[in-house]
Design an enzyme around this catalytic site. Structure first.
Site, mmCIF file in Angstrom:
data_model
loop_
_atom_site.group_PDB
_atom_site.id
_atom_site.type_symbol
_atom_site.label_atom_id
_atom_site.label_comp_id
_atom_site.label_asym_id
_atom_site.label_seq_id
_atom_site.Cartn_x
_atom_site.Cartn_y
_atom_site.Cartn_z
ATOM 1 N N PHE A 188 0.771 -1.283 -0.162
ATOM 2 C CA PHE A 188 -0.051 0.004 0.164
ATOM 3 C C PHE A 188 1.019 1.182 -0.050
ATOM 4 C CE2 PHE A 188 -3.262 -2.292 2.797
ATOM 5 C CZ PHE A 188 -3.771 -3.346 1.611
ATOM 6 N N GLU A 216 1.567 14.711 9.771
ATOM 7 C CA GLU A 216 0.685 13.808 8.362
ATOM 8 C C GLU A 216 -0.789 13.849 8.696
ATOM 9 O OE1 GLU A 216 2.103 9.843 7.898
ATOM 10 O OE2 GLU A 216 0.363 9.322 6.362
ATOM 11 N N GLY A 272 -29.276 9.369 -9.945
ATOM 12 C CA GLY A 272 -28.474 8.405 -10.684
ATOM 13 C C GLY A 272 -26.841 9.368 -12.029
ATOM 14 N N GLY A 295 -3.937 6.381 10.018
ATOM 15 C CA GLY A 295 -4.299 6.247 11.608
ATOM 16 C C GLY A 295 -5.479 6.003 11.379
HETATM 17 C C1 LIG Z 1 -4.848 4.943 -0.265
HETATM 18 C C2 LIG Z 1 -3.582 4.244 0.660
HETATM 19 C C3 LIG Z 1 -2.490 5.076 1.031
HETATM 20 C C4 LIG Z 1 -1.921 4.612 1.834
HETATM 21 N N1 LIG Z 1 -0.777 5.043 1.445
HETATM 22 C C5 LIG Z 1 0.340 4.394 2.776
HETATM 23 C C6 LIG Z 1 1.929 4.488 2.615
HETATM 24 O O1 LIG Z 1 2.185 5.601 1.671
HETATM 25 N N2 LIG Z 1 3.134 3.910 3.514
HETATM 26 C C7 LIG Z 1 2.350 2.862 4.572
HETATM 27 O O2 LIG Z 1 3.126 2.578 5.065
HETATM 28 N N3 LIG Z 1 1.198 2.503 4.424
HETATM 29 C C8 LIG Z 1 0.470 3.207 3.500
HETATM 30 N N4 LIG Z 1 -1.189 2.734 3.767
HETATM 31 C C9 LIG Z 1 -1.734 1.897 4.673
HETATM 32 C C10 LIG Z 1 -2.389 2.476 5.768
HETATM 33 O O3 LIG Z 1 -1.497 2.843 6.455
HETATM 34 C C11 LIG Z 1 -3.026 1.172 6.683
HETATM 35 O O4 LIG Z 1 -4.315 0.370 5.718
HETATM 36 C C12 LIG Z 1 -4.472 1.755 7.736
HETATM 37 O O5 LIG Z 1 -2.299 1.826 8.569
HETATM 38 C C13 LIG Z 1 -4.577 0.105 8.271
HETATM 39 O O6 LIG Z 1 -4.102 -1.028 8.183
HETATM 40 P P1 LIG Z 1 -4.305 -2.570 7.667
HETATM 41 O O7 LIG Z 1 -4.255 -1.792 6.330
HETATM 42 O O8 LIG Z 1 -3.449 -3.056 7.957
HETATM 43 O O9 LIG Z 1 -5.166 -2.966 8.201
HETATM 44 P P2 LIG Z 1 -5.221 -3.302 9.672
HETATM 45 O O10 LIG Z 1 -4.301 -2.948 10.944
HETATM 46 O O11 LIG Z 1 -5.750 -4.946 9.762
HETATM 47 O O12 LIG Z 1 -6.717 -3.014 10.338
HETATM 48 C C14 LIG Z 1 -7.708 -3.758 10.135
HETATM 49 C C15 LIG Z 1 -9.526 -3.263 10.339
HETATM 50 O O13 LIG Z 1 -9.258 -3.009 11.732
HETATM 51 C C16 LIG Z 1 -9.152 -2.177 12.402
HETATM 52 N N5 LIG Z 1 -8.356 -2.076 14.123
HETATM 53 C C17 LIG Z 1 -7.003 -2.685 13.826
HETATM 54 N N6 LIG Z 1 -6.630 -2.688 15.482
HETATM 55 C C18 LIG Z 1 -7.554 -2.102 15.851
HETATM 56 C C19 LIG Z 1 -7.874 -2.063 17.802
HETATM 57 N N7 LIG Z 1 -7.234 -2.243 18.099
HETATM 58 N N8 LIG Z 1 -9.230 -1.883 17.456
HETATM 59 C C20 LIG Z 1 -10.088 -1.525 16.913
HETATM 60 N N9 LIG Z 1 -9.830 -1.866 15.680
HETATM 61 C C21 LIG Z 1 -8.525 -2.502 15.067
HETATM 62 C C22 LIG Z 1 -8.742 -1.023 11.771
HETATM 63 O O14 LIG Z 1 -8.981 0.341 12.110
HETATM 64 C C23 LIG Z 1 -9.539 -1.491 10.793
HETATM 65 O O15 LIG Z 1 -10.653 -1.220 10.805
HETATM 66 C C24 LIG Z 1 -2.216 3.263 2.530
HETATM 67 C C25 LIG Z 1 -3.558 2.377 2.192
HETATM 68 C C26 LIG Z 1 -4.448 3.631 1.723
HETATM 69 C C27 LIG Z 1 -5.867 2.676 1.944
#
Ligand SMILES: Cc1cc2nc3c(=O)[nH]c(=O)nc-3n(C[C@H](O)[C@H](O)[C@H](O)COP(=O)(O)OP(=O)(O)OC[C@H]3O[C@@H](n4cnc5c(N)ncnc54)[C@H](O)[C@@H]3O)c2cc1C
Length: 381
Positions: A153, A241, A339, A363
């Protein structure tokens, strides 16, 4: 107290003109290509839009955060080029605040000119919110680190010239205070492999990629700050950020509200503008109220940030509120369009799909709730 003075309004006029000439005519093409061209970075560099907060000796303008707020607001309204205009305040500060003079000269001076596209890689296939789960390792080997692992990502992942990589330099520890480091990897380094560009539901002009590290040798001089202190650096810079992202989401929400109002006033059904059905008028009144609450909160945050106050809790609240609110505004504005909202000729279609990730990246809403609850002395389990 107001935030902006005359010089900021003049700057806003300059940004608007730039967007009209260099951005708006190209949005469809960039969406199609899945990236913005390098020439846009160069043009932004020439305008002084990149790294405005940086010292003049690195090509920055040494201006206050008000200028960033204006820049982010104007680009946010048109929902284009976030990874270009946002990076000056999201990525450059890691090097400015913790890097050696050599790193500053090597990277910041090129970045401000638009000659270097940066990226930051924290997220991995198995860990996003919980950075303690980072497995990418950087093992000491003489004057080098050898990096192995995988990231996903990553914004600007495919087009970047350098990447700040969150690595585990102390494989025996899971402690946030000594296990993780930030290391710069240059494009072209053997073992730094750019994977496929990810096929996303929205934000199509933003290049998002998978990255692999296979015995990737990087000089120790590329370490940012002290070994093992990376998590602390992340925590200090992530607040800014989040602030930038929140300003972006708010600008999009304001634009989507206006789209809904304009459409509802001009579209007629059953012999009257649809805006004048009480249901829609009240819906629009609710939307405007929610958007105004976001604006008030953000303006307060900007003032706090400029005054050097600790914004951790308030920016988490704003990230939570604006992430959810902007999604709500997108859904309501979309519905008002009927639509036509589903058709690409109407910008709400693009905004609707792009805003969806706002409550996840930088976050998630749940992680923001965690931070807020902890600040209240509650440890959710
Ligand atoms: C368009 C886009 C651009 C991005 N760009 C970057 C980038 O440049 N660099 C980079 O490093 N990352 C990037 N990301 C990644 C982004 O930071 C992560 O997707 C995000 O931190 C969530 O991590 P995850 O997708 O692994 O979800 P997970 O951490 O697996 O979480 C899945 C779900 O569980 C929930 N969850 C997790 N822990 C808990 C808790 N303790 N209590 C309750 N709920 C919880 C989350 O809120 C989420 O709803 C990007 C993502 C997107 C979509």
């Amino acid at each position: 107290m107001g935030i902006y003075k005359e010089e900021h309004d003049i700057f806003r006029g300059t940004v608007k003109k730039f967007i009209e000439k260099e951005v708006l005519p190209n949005i469809d093409e960039w969406e199609e290509k899945g990236e913005v061209p390098r020439s846009l970075w160069k043009k932004c560099g020439e305008m002084g839009f990149l790294g405005m907060c940086l010292d003049e000796k690195y090509g920055g303008l040494e201006v206050g955060f008000e200028y960033t707020a204006v820049l982010v607001e104007e680009f946010g309204k048109v929902n284009a080029c976030m990874p270009v205009v946002g990076t000056g305040d999201i990525l450059a500060p890691y090097i400015r605040d913790f890097g050696t003079e050599e790193l500053k000269m090597r990277y910041l001076s090129r970045f401000t000119k638009g000659d270097l596209i940066p990226a930051i890689a924290m997220t991995e296939p198995n860990t996003g919110s919980d950075l303690k789960g980072v497995r990418t390792s950087a093992i000491s080997d003489g004057d080098d680190y050898i990096i192995n692992g995988q990231k996903t990502f990553i914004t600007n992942g495919n087009t970047c010239d350098m990447m700040i990589v969150v690595c585990k330099t102390n494989p025996d520890s899971n402690s946030l205070s000594n296990a993780f480091s930030l290391i710069i990897v240059d494009d072209g380094t053997t073992g730094f492999i750019k994977g496929r560009k990810l096929n996303k539901m929205g934000m199509h002009m933003q290049d998002t990629a998978e990255i692999f590290f296979e015995d990737c040798h990087v000089p120790k001089a590329n370490l940012i700050g002290e070994e093992g202190k990376g998590f602390g650096y992340l925590m200090s810079e992530l607040q800014k950020e989040r602030l930038v992202m929140v300003m972006w989401g708010q600008a999009m929400a304001e634009a989507m509200l206006q789209m809904g109002i304009d459409y509802a006033k001009s579209r007629e059904a059953f012999g009257q503008p649809i805006a004048t059905f009480q249901h829609n008028a009240f819906k629009i009144a609710d939307m405007a109220t929610q958007v105004q609450l976001g604006r008030s909160l953000i303006n307060e945050l900007i003032i706090d940030f400029i005054a050097g106050k600790d914004i951790v809790v308030k920016v988490s609240m704003a990230k939570l509120y604006v992430g959810e609110m902007a999604n709500n505004i997108a859904a309501k504005s979309f519905q008002l369009h009927g639509g036509y909202g589903f058709m690409e000729e109407y910008p709400i279609a693009r905004y609707y799909r792009d805003i969806r990730a706002m409550s996840v990246y930088a976050g998630s809403s749940e992680i923001m709730r965690l931070v807020i609850a902890r600040s209240l002395g509650i440890e959710p389990t």
